[in-house]
Design a protein around this motif. Sequence first.
Motif, PDB file in Angstrom:
ATOM      1  N   SER A 171       0.849  -1.191   0.000  1.00  0.00           N
ATOM      2  CA  SER A 171       0.000   0.000   0.000  1.00  0.00           C
ATOM      3  C   SER A 171       0.886   1.243   0.000  1.00  0.00           C
ATOM      4  CB  SER A 171      -0.925  -0.018   1.225  1.00  0.00           C
ATOM      5  OG  SER A 171      -1.828   1.076   1.187  1.00  0.00           O
ATOM      6  N   LEU A 172       0.281   2.382   0.247  1.00  0.00           N
ATOM      7  CA  LEU A 172       1.014   3.649   0.236  1.00  0.00           C
ATOM      8  C   LEU A 172       1.986   3.695   1.405  1.00  0.00           C
ATOM      9  CD1 LEU A 172       1.092   6.388  -1.323  1.00  0.00           C
ATOM     10  CD2 LEU A 172      -0.445   7.273   0.426  1.00  0.00           C
ATOM     11  N   HIS A 173       3.167   4.224   1.141  1.00  0.00           N
ATOM     12  CA  HIS A 173       4.184   4.363   2.186  1.00  0.00           C
ATOM     13  C   HIS A 173       3.653   5.237   3.317  1.00  0.00           C
ATOM     14  CE1 HIS A 173       8.058   5.068   4.111  1.00  0.00           C
ATOM     15  NE2 HIS A 173       8.581   4.122   3.327  1.00  0.00           N
ATOM     16  N   SER A 174       4.032   4.870   4.528  1.00  0.00           N
ATOM     17  CA  SER A 174       3.510   5.595   5.697  1.00  0.00           C
ATOM     18  C   SER A 174       3.942   7.056   5.717  1.00  0.00           C
ATOM     19  CB  SER A 174       3.979   4.902   6.983  1.00  0.00           C
ATOM     20  OG  SER A 174       5.405   4.848   7.028  1.00  0.00           O
ATOM     21  N   LEU A 175       5.043   7.383   5.050  1.00  0.00           N
ATOM     22  CA  LEU A 175       5.508   8.767   5.017  1.00  0.00           C
ATOM     23  C   LEU A 175       4.894   9.569   3.877  1.00  0.00           C
ATOM     24  CD1 LEU A 175       9.322   8.279   5.753  1.00  0.00           C
ATOM     25  CD2 LEU A 175       7.519   8.953   7.360  1.00  0.00           C
ATOM     26  N   CYS A 176       4.171   8.912   2.982  1.00  0.00           N
ATOM     27  CA  CYS A 176       3.638   9.580   1.801  1.00  0.00           C
ATOM     28  C   CYS A 176       2.179   9.957   1.999  1.00  0.00           C
ATOM     29  CB  CYS A 176       3.769   8.686   0.564  1.00  0.00           C
ATOM     30  SG  CYS A 176       5.475   8.264   0.144  1.00  0.00           S
ATOM     31  N   GLN A 177       1.762  10.945   1.269  1.00  0.00           N
ATOM     32  CA  GLN A 177       0.368  11.384   1.297  1.00  0.00           C
ATOM     33  C   GLN A 177       0.006  11.993  -0.059  1.00  0.00           C
ATOM     34  OE1 GLN A 177      -0.251  14.581   4.075  1.00  0.00           O
ATOM     35  NE2 GLN A 177       1.281  15.915   3.137  1.00  0.00           N
ATOM     36  N   PHE A 178      -1.276  11.943  -0.366  1.00  0.00           N
ATOM     37  CA  PHE A 178      -1.794  12.592  -1.570  1.00  0.00           C
ATOM     38  C   PHE A 178      -2.157  14.036  -1.239  1.00  0.00           C
ATOM     39  CE2 PHE A 178      -2.923   8.084  -2.216  1.00  0.00           C
ATOM     40  CZ  PHE A 178      -2.223   7.870  -3.385  1.00  0.00           C
ATOM     41  N   ARG A 179      -1.898  14.915  -2.196  1.00  0.00           N
ATOM     42  CA  ARG A 179      -2.249  16.325  -2.032  1.00  0.00           C
ATOM     43  C   ARG A 179      -2.809  16.861  -3.346  1.00  0.00           C
ATOM     44  NH1 ARG A 179       2.389  20.026   0.264  1.00  0.00           N
ATOM     45  NH2 ARG A 179       0.753  21.497  -0.281  1.00  0.00           N
ATOM     46  N   ALA A 180      -3.760  17.771  -3.207  1.00  0.00           N
ATOM     47  CA  ALA A 180      -4.326  18.405  -4.397  1.00  0.00           C
ATOM     48  C   ALA A 180      -3.295  19.345  -5.009  1.00  0.00           C
ATOM     49  CB  ALA A 180      -5.590  19.171  -4.025  1.00  0.00           C
ATOM     50  N   ALA A 181      -3.166  19.283  -6.320  1.00  0.00           N
ATOM     51  CA  ALA A 181      -2.195  20.111  -7.038  1.00  0.00           C
ATOM     52  C   ALA A 181      -2.870  21.378  -7.565  1.00  0.00           C
ATOM     53  CB  ALA A 181      -1.558  19.324  -8.173  1.00  0.00           C
ATOM     54  N   THR A 182      -2.056  22.268  -8.087  1.00  0.00           N
ATOM     55  CA  THR A 182      -2.559  23.581  -8.500  1.00  0.00           C
ATOM     56  C   THR A 182      -3.390  23.512  -9.767  1.00  0.00           C
ATOM     57  OG1 THR A 182      -0.464  23.970  -9.658  1.00  0.00           O
ATOM     58  CG2 THR A 182      -0.651  24.778  -7.396  1.00  0.00           C
ATOM     59  N   GLN A 183      -3.110  22.539 -10.635  1.00  0.00           N
ATOM     60  CA  GLN A 183      -3.803  22.458 -11.923  1.00  0.00           C
ATOM     61  C   GLN A 183      -5.007  21.521 -11.886  1.00  0.00           C
ATOM     62  OE1 GLN A 183      -2.950  24.466 -14.372  1.00  0.00           O
ATOM     63  NE2 GLN A 183      -1.261  25.280 -13.139  1.00  0.00           N
ATOM     64  N   GLY A 184      -5.483  21.199 -10.710  1.00  0.00           N
ATOM     65  CA  GLY A 184      -6.642  20.325 -10.592  1.00  0.00           C
ATOM     66  C   GLY A 184      -6.299  18.862 -10.506  1.00  0.00           C
ATOM     67  N   GLY A 185      -5.004  18.523 -10.529  1.00  0.00           N
ATOM     68  CA  GLY A 185      -4.592  17.135 -10.431  1.00  0.00           C
ATOM     69  C   GLY A 185      -4.234  16.761  -9.010  1.00  0.00           C
ATOM     70  N   ILE A 186      -3.435  15.706  -8.871  1.00  0.00           N
ATOM     71  CA  ILE A 186      -3.032  15.179  -7.564  1.00  0.00           C
ATOM     72  C   ILE A 186      -1.542  14.890  -7.623  1.00  0.00           C
ATOM     73  CG2 ILE A 186      -3.364  13.304  -5.900  1.00  0.00           C
ATOM     74  CD1 ILE A 186      -6.160  12.935  -7.028  1.00  0.00           C
ATOM     75  N   MET A 187      -0.864  15.142  -6.526  1.00  0.00           N
ATOM     76  CA  MET A 187       0.551  14.805  -6.425  1.00  0.00           C
ATOM     77  C   MET A 187       0.787  14.048  -5.124  1.00  0.00           C
ATOM     78  SD  MET A 187       2.117  18.581  -5.659  1.00  0.00           S
ATOM     79  CE  MET A 187       1.488  19.630  -4.342  1.00  0.00           C
ATOM     80  N   ILE A 188       1.937  13.399  -5.031  1.00  0.00           N
ATOM     81  CA  ILE A 188       2.303  12.618  -3.854  1.00  0.00           C
ATOM     82  C   ILE A 188       3.495  13.298  -3.194  1.00  0.00           C
ATOM     83  CG2 ILE A 188       3.004  10.362  -3.000  1.00  0.00           C
ATOM     84  CD1 ILE A 188       1.728   9.118  -5.428  1.00  0.00           C
ATOM     85  N   THR A 189       3.358  13.613  -1.923  1.00  0.00           N
ATOM     86  CA  THR A 189       4.410  14.319  -1.185  1.00  0.00           C
ATOM     87  C   THR A 189       4.732  13.573   0.101  1.00  0.00           C
ATOM     88  OG1 THR A 189       2.825  15.696   0.037  1.00  0.00           O
ATOM     89  CG2 THR A 189       3.582  16.526  -2.102  1.00  0.00           C
ATOM     90  N   ILE A 190       5.824  13.984   0.740  1.00  0.00           N
ATOM     91  CA  ILE A 190       6.203  13.461   2.051  1.00  0.00           C
ATOM     92  C   ILE A 190       5.441  14.236   3.125  1.00  0.00           C
ATOM     93  CG2 ILE A 190       8.102  13.052   3.642  1.00  0.00           C
ATOM     94  CD1 ILE A 190       8.195  11.321   1.171  1.00  0.00           C
ATOM     95  N   LYS A 191       4.908  13.519   4.095  1.00  0.00           N
ATOM     96  CA  LYS A 191       4.106  14.145   5.138  1.00  0.00           C
ATOM     97  C   LYS A 191       4.945  15.106   5.968  1.00  0.00           C
ATOM     98  CE  LYS A 191       0.857  10.313   5.782  1.00  0.00           C
ATOM     99  NZ  LYS A 191       0.354   9.296   6.737  1.00  0.00           N
ATOM    100  N   GLU A 192       4.282  16.148   6.415  1.00  0.00           N
ATOM    101  CA  GLU A 192       4.918  17.074   7.354  1.00  0.00           C
ATOM    102  C   GLU A 192       4.951  16.450   8.743  1.00  0.00           C
ATOM    103  OE1 GLU A 192       6.298  19.835   6.549  1.00  0.00           O
ATOM    104  OE2 GLU A 192       5.522  20.207   4.524  1.00  0.00           O
TER     105      GLU A 192
END
Length: 963
Positions: free
Chosen positions: A533-554
């Motif tokens: 599954s998704l890495h525990s440090l990763c999260q989905f975030r809404a992007a500026t152009q209406g898409g989705i990106m994957i970032t490291i959690k704060e």
Amino acid sequence: MAAPGQAVGSGAQETCGLDRILEALKLLLSPGGSGSSSLQVTKHDVLLATLKSNLSALEDKFLKDPQWKNLKLLRDEIADKAEWPQNSVDVTWSFTSETLLLLLCLKETMIRLAANFNPGKPNPRTPEVAPALSPDALSISQQKTVQFVLQFVVTLGICPYLMPGVGVPLRYRTEFGAVVQDVVCLDAAPDATRRLYTSCKALLNVAQHTSLGSLIFCHHFGDIAAGLCQLGFCPTKRKLLTPAEEVLTEEERTLSRGALRDMLDQVYQPLAVRELLILQGGPPQSCTDVKTQMRCWAPAWLRRLCGQLLSERLMRPNGVQAVVRGILEGAGAGAAGGSDAEVTAADWKKCDLIAKILASCPQQSLSPESYYRDICPQILDLFHFQDKLTARQFQRVATTTFITLSRERPQLAAKYLLQPVLAPLHRCLNTAELSESDMVPGTILVTEEELSRCIEDVFKVYVVGNEPLTVLMDSLLPVLGVLFLLYCFAKKSVSHIRSLCQEVLLWILGKLERKKAIASLKGFAGLDKAVPSLHSLCQFRAATQGGIMITIKEAISDEDEDEALYQKVSSEQGRVEHLGDLLSHCQECGLAGDFFIFCLKELTHVASENETELKTEPFSSKSLLELEQHQTLLVEGQERKLLVLQLMAVLCERMSEQIFTNITQVVDFVAATLQRACASLAHQAESTVESQTLSMSMGLLAVMLGGAVQLKSSDFAVLKQLLPLLEKVSNTYPEPVIQELAVDLRITISTHGAFATEAVSMAAQSTLNRKDLEGKIEEQQQTSRERPTDVAYCHLEQQQSHEISPQTGLQSNAPIIPQGVNEPSTTTSHKSGSVTTEQLQEVLLSAYDPQIPTRAAALRTLSRWIEQREAKALEMQEKLLKIFLENLEHEDTFVYLSAIQGVALLSDIYPEKILPDLLAQYDSGKDKHTPETRMKVGEVLMRIVRALGESCHFCFPGSCVGP
């Protein structure tokens, strides 16, 4: 082969202009004195006469007109330096030679004009003024003249000298071409091969000028390429009438080969691919009918040569795109789609052909791996074209190539195609190792563009390709968990990849083996932690152009712990709900039913666990580490149980009554219900919900055996797995009615339906009658919208005769018992006073349970006991009336309708005691109760009045409701 143009006399250069040269060319192409308006419709003698006349007219101009003197000087200088014979008995070659000299004069003049051109600096005050046009630019009419001249040169100087099978025969192009083929004299000097060499060399020399080269290659590339192939690669050891080795030297043949490769590198690559395919030719055709045969079979040496040259085109940078464009544009698609692009896009045969070409490793490649390593990135690029028409064609080619390569070279396809496509999803798996630079909070692990492109490519390969190949399925399985979580996140927004994720998930779940599909669903729900599954440090975030990106959690601060916990709980809740939405689309294939049965079995395990398992051993017997591990396991076990309950609730809410698609699923559902009942009996945990769920499942089985479904011998083989469970129920269950029905069902299954007791038949008929009644009730509801009392009454009847569905596994309905068995007046199997005080107290407590299914089931049980005249229940009539009236105020329809039923049954037995209280409560309800509660009390009164009929003599204050 095409040597650079040599310097000419300065005097000729000073005064000779483009107009004079073009006038000379027009003179050569004038129709002559045949009286015909076009040379293309003349006959042999007229054509020869016209060519001779035009040559004589041009020579007269050179000799008599002083204004043509400079052009004559330039032409003579180029002729002196030319290395080919210009005069011949064959007038067609004399005409061709003169035309080639004038084209060389045109090229030299254009080069001189461009070299002497000085446009000057642009005026900044008038930037809108167009820059000065170069003097070597040809107008549209001049370009048409040059094109006409080039057509004559190719027709008279190249096509007649091509061998059979090399290029398209001249006689099958136009009527004029057929005339030329008959007029050319091959026996006259110079030799045909020398003429072909001279024409190709001169045209390539003229093509060194950019504008002239574009005119030559755009229209005559194929004929020149055919001539160079014949000159440079035709085998010389053949018994030809005019052997090539006697005419051309080896150096000239080498120059021809080099000129061919240089020309192929210079031109638009799709054009080169298309012309090479034409030269290579198709399958051999019979040559019996000359009129219908369009071309001869290309010789073997030419087919091999074209195949080699095509492979070289393919292995060049952007070679895949060139091959695709060359084939599709040559098929009528046009340079950018064209008018026939839709037809081409729908022609899968062309796409299959291109896929086979791309998937086949050329012989000159170093190794298959090196070949696929070079072309696979280009194949992936075909997915990403923006032009709609071109994109559709390229995507189909890319998808077909993807499938073909995966079928023929699965290992290489997985390495060079699938891994790059799925790389963004693999990057954020919990099994992936993140570098220190990637673990910085806020780092963008997968950009919006990367993720969007990845999902789009996966959709095109898997859903559009629709080929469940093993390598494709195995490559997608590890990233399904991330894909599902991405789908859940996309459901919260308006991202365009939401539908793509859903389609991919539905496709893979439908194509997987059922065990693997269930295992994937377990991973989606969180029941199987081993699923990636998704890495525990990763999260989905809404992007500026209406898409989705994957970032490291704060990093989470102490103040944000509550918010993080809330987000985690809501995310898990949303994941289960989205899984229910996904499974609602999987009912027809049977996956939803199988997963529902799996969850039902898990629920049985939850219900059968002993409470002692939750107790820990004394602290002295364990170390702190062991105790902590034990407590962790207990917490995880409790989380799993809650998750199973949540899954069942969502599935019961989202799934329709058509969740089961075959007999096997229905039998598995009944078996799970019977096992659950047996487990409850073993742990002495029988409840009203369990009892009525068991009655429902056995009633469903009775319907199947009663003739509602046409059963086969194979179906009875599946039904036999219920025999041990039915036997256990008949021996251990406390209710005699259930016991009797279990015995009857065992007999019917064992005899394959040859013998069915009356109880089974009546149960089946009773259920079918309920379904008919349901349809009538729905019709009454549609025609009685303005009568809320009648609508509520119909709704109550509908609840009493609810069709069997998986929801009843949690929300209990009245037990499905055969008619004539459960009525107090007609049965002797029910013993009055069989209800114990403990059972009554348990049901009374359940009537106040906050869980709606439990409360409604308790109210239905109390109503059934009242209907059966249970002594202990009737002794507490006042308390029961109070419970029913309190539940009238409940907002859930199932609860308050069950309460209405109970009050009505009490009124049937004690009308003198119940009705006055209800009338008083209805009258005083104007001030004490809400309008909804008062309406429900009125509904009870109306039902009682209907049931009593003429025997009712009670009146509402101010108006009589009786006779």
